[in-house]
Scaffold this motif. Structure first.
Motif, PDB file in Angstrom:
ATOM      1  N   ILE A  78       0.750  -1.192   0.036  1.00 55.57           N
ATOM      2  CA  ILE A  78      -0.095   0.039   0.089  1.00 55.57           C
ATOM      3  C   ILE A  78       1.002   1.384   0.323  1.00 55.57           C
ATOM      4  CG2 ILE A  78      -1.822   1.228   1.235  1.00 55.57           C
ATOM      5  CD1 ILE A  78      -2.620  -1.341   2.242  1.00 55.57           C
ATOM      6  N   THR A  79       1.878   1.270   0.804  1.00 57.16           N
ATOM      7  CA  THR A  79       2.731   2.182   0.846  1.00 57.16           C
ATOM      8  C   THR A  79       4.246   2.094   0.920  1.00 57.16           C
ATOM      9  OG1 THR A  79       3.299   4.528   2.051  1.00 57.16           O
ATOM     10  CG2 THR A  79       2.739   2.497   3.477  1.00 57.16           C
ATOM     11  N   PRO A  80       5.137   2.507   0.200  1.00 55.57           N
ATOM     12  CA  PRO A  80       5.075   3.903  -0.417  1.00 55.57           C
ATOM     13  C   PRO A  80       4.754   3.663  -1.854  1.00 55.57           C
ATOM     14  CG  PRO A  80       7.264   3.395  -0.309  1.00 55.57           C
ATOM     15  CD  PRO A  80       6.560   2.255   0.350  1.00 55.57           C
ATOM     16  N   TYR A  81       4.510   2.683  -2.500  1.00 60.10           N
ATOM     17  CA  TYR A  81       4.009   2.243  -3.648  1.00 60.10           C
ATOM     18  C   TYR A  81       2.856   1.407  -3.589  1.00 60.10           C
ATOM     19  CZ  TYR A  81       6.994  -1.761  -2.851  1.00 60.10           C
ATOM     20  OH  TYR A  81       7.566  -2.873  -2.386  1.00 60.10           O
ATOM     21  N   GLN A  82       2.126   1.088  -4.655  1.00 62.60           N
ATOM     22  CA  GLN A  82       1.000   0.271  -4.758  1.00 62.60           C
ATOM     23  C   GLN A  82       1.227  -0.988  -5.666  1.00 62.60           C
ATOM     24  OE1 GLN A  82      -2.660   2.575  -5.694  1.00 62.60           O
ATOM     25  NE2 GLN A  82      -2.698   3.301  -3.559  1.00 62.60           N
ATOM     26  N   TYR A  83       1.004  -2.372  -5.091  1.00 60.28           N
ATOM     27  CA  TYR A  83       1.740  -3.361  -6.182  1.00 60.28           C
ATOM     28  C   TYR A  83       0.706  -4.600  -5.366  1.00 60.28           C
ATOM     29  CZ  TYR A  83       4.322  -6.949  -8.431  1.00 60.28           C
ATOM     30  OH  TYR A  83       4.693  -8.189  -9.060  1.00 60.28           O
ATOM     31  N   ASN A  88      -5.844 -16.802  -7.356  1.00 60.59           N
ATOM     32  CA  ASN A  88      -7.039 -17.256  -7.268  1.00 60.59           C
ATOM     33  C   ASN A  88      -6.985 -18.733  -7.924  1.00 60.59           C
ATOM     34  OD1 ASN A  88      -9.665 -18.174  -7.259  1.00 60.59           O
ATOM     35  ND2 ASN A  88     -10.588 -16.269  -7.113  1.00 60.59           N
ATOM     36  N   ASP A  89      -6.924 -19.902  -7.343  1.00 56.80           N
ATOM     37  CA  ASP A  89      -6.651 -21.006  -7.856  1.00 56.80           C
ATOM     38  C   ASP A  89      -5.706 -21.271  -8.963  1.00 56.80           C
ATOM     39  OD1 ASP A  89      -7.500 -23.908  -8.090  1.00 56.80           O
ATOM     40  OD2 ASP A  89      -9.294 -23.442  -9.433  1.00 56.80           O
ATOM     41  N   GLN A  90      -6.072 -21.141 -10.108  1.00 49.53           N
ATOM     42  CA  GLN A  90      -5.224 -21.403 -11.274  1.00 49.53           C
ATOM     43  C   GLN A  90      -4.795 -20.113 -12.116  1.00 49.53           C
ATOM     44  OE1 GLN A  90      -3.630 -24.309 -12.074  1.00 49.53           O
ATOM     45  NE2 GLN A  90      -4.873 -25.374 -10.343  1.00 49.53           N
ATOM     46  N   LYS A  91      -5.109 -18.991 -11.329  1.00 49.71           N
ATOM     47  CA  LYS A  91      -5.075 -17.753 -12.303  1.00 49.71           C
ATOM     48  C   LYS A  91      -4.010 -16.796 -11.264  1.00 49.71           C
ATOM     49  CE  LYS A  91      -8.035 -17.833 -16.113  1.00 49.71           C
ATOM     50  NZ  LYS A  91      -8.659 -17.021 -16.969  1.00 49.71           N
ATOM     51  N   VAL A  92      -3.196 -16.107 -11.692  1.00 45.84           N
ATOM     52  CA  VAL A  92      -2.512 -14.862 -11.150  1.00 45.84           C
ATOM     53  C   VAL A  92      -2.793 -13.619 -11.720  1.00 45.84           C
ATOM     54  CG1 VAL A  92      -0.251 -14.039 -10.359  1.00 45.84           C
ATOM     55  CG2 VAL A  92      -0.662 -16.671 -10.088  1.00 45.84           C
ATOM     56  N   GLN A  93      -2.850 -12.607 -10.750  1.00 47.29           N
ATOM     57  CA  GLN A  93      -3.004 -11.406 -11.437  1.00 47.29           C
ATOM     58  C   GLN A  93      -1.901 -10.362 -10.527  1.00 47.29           C
ATOM     59  OE1 GLN A  93      -6.773  -9.193 -10.677  1.00 47.29           O
ATOM     60  NE2 GLN A  93      -6.477  -7.738 -12.209  1.00 47.29           N
ATOM     61  N   ILE A  94      -1.435  -9.736 -11.474  1.00 48.20           N
ATOM     62  CA  ILE A  94      -0.195  -8.817 -11.022  1.00 48.20           C
ATOM     63  C   ILE A  94      -0.566  -7.301 -11.144  1.00 48.20           C
ATOM     64  CG2 ILE A  94       2.050  -8.017 -11.039  1.00 48.20           C
ATOM     65  CD1 ILE A  94       2.787 -11.119 -11.709  1.00 48.20           C
ATOM     66  N   LYS A  95      -0.937  -6.351 -10.569  1.00 42.92           N
ATOM     67  CA  LYS A  95      -1.192  -5.027 -10.528  1.00 42.92           C
ATOM     68  C   LYS A  95      -0.110  -4.160 -10.027  1.00 42.92           C
ATOM     69  CE  LYS A  95      -5.606  -3.762  -9.914  1.00 42.92           C
ATOM     70  NZ  LYS A  95      -6.771  -3.338  -9.500  1.00 42.92           N
ATOM     71  N   SER A  96       0.313  -3.360 -11.155  1.00 44.20           N
ATOM     72  CA  SER A  96       1.467  -2.312 -10.506  1.00 44.20           C
ATOM     73  C   SER A  96       1.225  -0.796 -11.245  1.00 44.20           C
ATOM     74  CB  SER A  96       2.973  -2.747 -10.939  1.00 44.20           C
ATOM     75  OG  SER A  96       3.923  -2.024 -10.504  1.00 44.20           O
ATOM     76  N   GLY A  97       0.734  -0.042 -10.422  1.00 44.90           N
ATOM     77  CA  GLY A  97       0.397   1.071 -11.027  1.00 44.90           C
ATOM     78  C   GLY A  97      -0.936   0.928 -11.899  1.00 44.90           C
ATOM     79  N   GLN A  98      -0.921   1.351 -13.247  1.00 42.66           N
ATOM     80  CA  GLN A  98      -1.706   1.294 -14.267  1.00 42.66           C
ATOM     81  C   GLN A  98      -1.489   0.014 -14.955  1.00 42.66           C
ATOM     82  OE1 GLN A  98      -4.207   3.464 -14.737  1.00 42.66           O
ATOM     83  NE2 GLN A  98      -3.293   4.554 -12.665  1.00 42.66           N
ATOM     84  N   ARG A  99      -0.442  -0.845 -14.910  1.00 37.18           N
ATOM     85  CA  ARG A  99      -0.447  -2.129 -15.493  1.00 37.18           C
ATOM     86  C   ARG A  99      -0.892  -3.108 -14.733  1.00 37.18           C
ATOM     87  NH1 ARG A  99       6.099  -2.517 -16.076  1.00 37.18           N
ATOM     88  NH2 ARG A  99       5.774  -1.870 -13.907  1.00 37.18           N
ATOM     89  N   ASN A 100      -1.626  -4.216 -15.426  1.00 31.15           N
ATOM     90  CA  ASN A 100      -2.514  -5.091 -15.091  1.00 31.15           C
ATOM     91  C   ASN A 100      -2.081  -6.550 -15.972  1.00 31.15           C
ATOM     92  OD1 ASN A 100      -4.242  -6.597 -13.274  1.00 31.15           O
ATOM     93  ND2 ASN A 100      -6.030  -6.220 -14.811  1.00 31.15           N
ATOM     94  N   SER A 101      -1.556  -7.665 -15.122  1.00 34.95           N
ATOM     95  CA  SER A 101      -1.354  -8.666 -15.980  1.00 34.95           C
ATOM     96  C   SER A 101      -2.212  -9.820 -15.283  1.00 34.95           C
ATOM     97  CB  SER A 101       0.021  -9.056 -15.976  1.00 34.95           C
ATOM     98  OG  SER A 101       0.806  -7.945 -16.607  1.00 34.95           O
TER      99      SER A 101
END
Length: 207
Positions: A78-83, A88-101
């Motif tokens: 949460i601080t000093p950056y957001q990541y 969730n089971d068989q899927k992974v999500q990575i969020k960094s700023g405006q990037r989303n995978s």
């Protein structure tokens, strides 16, 4: 990116003092596994302090972690950056700023291993997984201290060892220490731990 994710993985999954005493490792493993098997959900705050050898400085970040049976995990800075790392089971999500995978774990060997080790760490199986780590356990005051030596080539190249501090009364991890090959050290303190309380399902939704 891969190095950062593996660092998170080892976290959720830890140097023993001069006064540490050897313990009955079988009993300690059984106790920790028993508590983990009864844990339907977990949430906590964390403070991560990274000591950078080259800079002779430390970097502090804070966030939250959520876990829910089965195979649901959210690790959020949460601080000093957001990541955010979301499993969730068989899927992974990575969020960094405006990037989303979003990654399908079944189609990606690296993330399949990351997901497996991460969930083993959360539910206490990392102490008995000889493929990933060689483990020794000692007792120090009110703690059990487990030292994990990486066995896989990729992790050996990055980490000397991982040290897990378990609170005896709760039989749960309270601190993670990661010693890297380059001399850097990362310490993660878990605080305000709550177990078996309802969690909002939206925390684990992959979009």
């Amino acid at each position: 990116m891969k190095r950062f994710i593996i660092t998170i993985t080892l976290t959720i999954t830890i140097t023993i003092g001069l006064y540490a005493q050897q313990v009955n490792e079988v009993q300690v493993r059984q106790r920790i596994s028993q508590v983990a098997s009864q844990m339907k959900s977990m949430q906590c705050d964390f403070v991560q302090t990274k000591h950078v050898k080259m800079l002779n400085d430390k970097l502090v970040s804070k966030g939250k972690m959520y876990y829910q049976q089965a195979n649901k995990l959210r690790w959020e800075y949460i601080t000093p950056y957001q990541y955010t790392f979301l499993l969730n089971d068989q899927k992974v999500q990575i969020k960094s700023g405006q990037r989303n995978s979003v990654i399908d774990v079944k189609q990606n060997k690296v993330f399949r291993e990351i997901a497996r080790i991460m969930m083993n760490s959360v539910v206490g199986k990392s102490l008995s997984d000889t493929k990933d780590f060689r483990v020794s356990i000692a007792e120090s005051g009110t703690e059990w201290v487990a030292t994990l030596l990486p066995q896989r080539k990729e992790m050996k190249q990055m980490f000397q060892k991982v040290i897990l501090h378990f609170n005896k009364q709760r039989s749960m991890v309270s601190q993670v220490v990661m010693l890297e090959k380059n001399g850097d050290q990362t310490v993660i303190d878990l605080r305000n731990v709550k177990t078996n309380q309802p969690l909002n399902s939206s925390l684990f939704v992959i979009k």
